[in-house]
Motif scaffolding. Sequence first.
Motif, PDB file in Angstrom:
ATOM      1  N   THR A  13      29.692 -57.391 -13.470  1.00  0.00           N
ATOM      2  CA  THR A  13      30.506 -58.376 -12.758  1.00  0.00           C
ATOM      3  C   THR A  13      30.051 -58.533 -11.310  1.00  0.00           C
ATOM      4  N   ALA A  14      29.581 -57.465 -10.686  1.00  0.00           N
ATOM      5  CA  ALA A  14      29.060 -57.576  -9.315  1.00  0.00           C
ATOM      6  C   ALA A  14      27.784 -58.416  -9.294  1.00  0.00           C
ATOM      7  N   LEU A  15      26.908 -58.219 -10.270  1.00  0.00           N
ATOM      8  CA  LEU A  15      25.682 -59.027 -10.346  1.00  0.00           C
ATOM      9  C   LEU A  15      25.986 -60.498 -10.608  1.00  0.00           C
ATOM     10  N   ILE A  16      26.950 -60.762 -11.465  1.00  0.00           N
ATOM     11  CA  ILE A  16      27.350 -62.147 -11.733  1.00  0.00           C
ATOM     12  C   ILE A  16      27.925 -62.781 -10.469  1.00  0.00           C
ATOM     13  N   ALA A  17      28.709 -62.027  -9.703  1.00  0.00           N
ATOM     14  CA  ALA A  17      29.286 -62.549  -8.460  1.00  0.00           C
ATOM     15  C   ALA A  17      28.202 -62.880  -7.445  1.00  0.00           C
ATOM     16  N   LEU A  18      27.192 -62.020  -7.309  1.00  0.00           N
ATOM     17  CA  LEU A  18      26.083 -62.300  -6.394  1.00  0.00           C
ATOM     18  C   LEU A  18      25.309 -63.541  -6.824  1.00  0.00           C
ATOM     19  N   LEU A  19      25.079 -63.675  -8.102  1.00  0.00           N
ATOM     20  CA  LEU A  19      24.364 -64.838  -8.619  1.00  0.00           C
ATOM     21  C   LEU A  19      25.166 -66.116  -8.420  1.00  0.00           C
ATOM     22  N   CYS A  20      26.449 -66.080  -8.697  1.00  0.00           N
ATOM     23  CA  CYS A  20      27.294 -67.269  -8.503  1.00  0.00           C
ATOM     24  C   CYS A  20      27.365 -67.671  -7.036  1.00  0.00           C
ATOM     25  N   GLY A  21      27.432 -66.696  -6.137  1.00  0.00           N
ATOM     26  CA  GLY A  21      27.427 -66.996  -4.709  1.00  0.00           C
ATOM     27  C   GLY A  21      26.132 -67.647  -4.274  1.00  0.00           C
ATOM     28  N   ALA A  22      25.011 -67.169  -4.794  1.00  0.00           N
ATOM     29  CA  ALA A  22      23.716 -67.765  -4.458  1.00  0.00           C
ATOM     30  C   ALA A  22      23.589 -69.177  -5.030  1.00  0.00           C
ATOM     31  N   LEU A  23      24.085 -69.384  -6.232  1.00  0.00           N
ATOM     32  CA  LEU A  23      24.012 -70.718  -6.836  1.00  0.00           C
ATOM     33  C   LEU A  23      24.918 -71.718  -6.129  1.00  0.00           C
ATOM     34  N   GLN A  24      26.014 -71.251  -5.601  1.00  0.00           N
ATOM     35  CA  GLN A  24      26.956 -72.148  -4.936  1.00  0.00           C
ATOM     36  C   GLN A  24      26.396 -72.698  -3.628  1.00  0.00           C
ATOM     37  N   VAL A  25      25.592 -71.920  -2.921  1.00  0.00           N
ATOM     38  CA  VAL A  25      25.079 -72.365  -1.611  1.00  0.00           C
ATOM     39  C   VAL A  25      23.578 -72.635  -1.648  1.00  0.00           C
ATOM     40  N   ARG A  27      21.736 -75.286  -1.884  1.00  0.00           N
ATOM     41  CA  ARG A  27      21.184 -76.453  -1.185  1.00  0.00           C
ATOM     42  C   ARG A  27      21.173 -76.281   0.324  1.00  0.00           C
ATOM     43  N   SER A  28      22.211 -75.714   0.882  1.00  0.00           N
ATOM     44  CA  SER A  28      22.250 -75.480   2.327  1.00  0.00           C
ATOM     45  C   SER A  28      22.530 -73.999   2.561  1.00  0.00           C
ATOM     46  N   TRP A  29      21.498 -73.186   2.380  1.00  0.00           N
ATOM     47  CA  TRP A  29      21.655 -71.742   2.391  1.00  0.00           C
ATOM     48  C   TRP A  29      21.619 -71.199   3.809  1.00  0.00           C
ATOM     49  N   ASN A  30      22.612 -70.400   4.142  1.00  0.00           N
ATOM     50  CA  ASN A  30      22.577 -69.513   5.305  1.00  0.00           C
ATOM     51  C   ASN A  30      23.454 -68.308   4.985  1.00  0.00           C
TER      52      ASN A  30
END
Length: 67
Positions: A13-25, A27-30
């Motif tokens: 679940t922690a890995l899925i959360a990190l992946l979802c957070g990366a996918l959400q941002v 386009r405009s990553w910071n």
Amino acid sequence: MVRLIFGHIDLWTALIALLCGALQVRRSWNVSRWSEATLLWIAFWVMGLGGLYGFAMHISFGQFIAE
């Protein structure tokens, strides 16, 4: 495979959360946007679904977990 997934549910679940957070941002990553999105996903996946999983396991296998 099922034993591996359910045996380490907190890691998955922690890995899925990190992946979802990366996918959400993506386009405009910071860092600040990524950390905010990741914390929200951690609250959902790790605390929410992990808590429901723990509840179900304690209800279903209470005697086994108590040992």
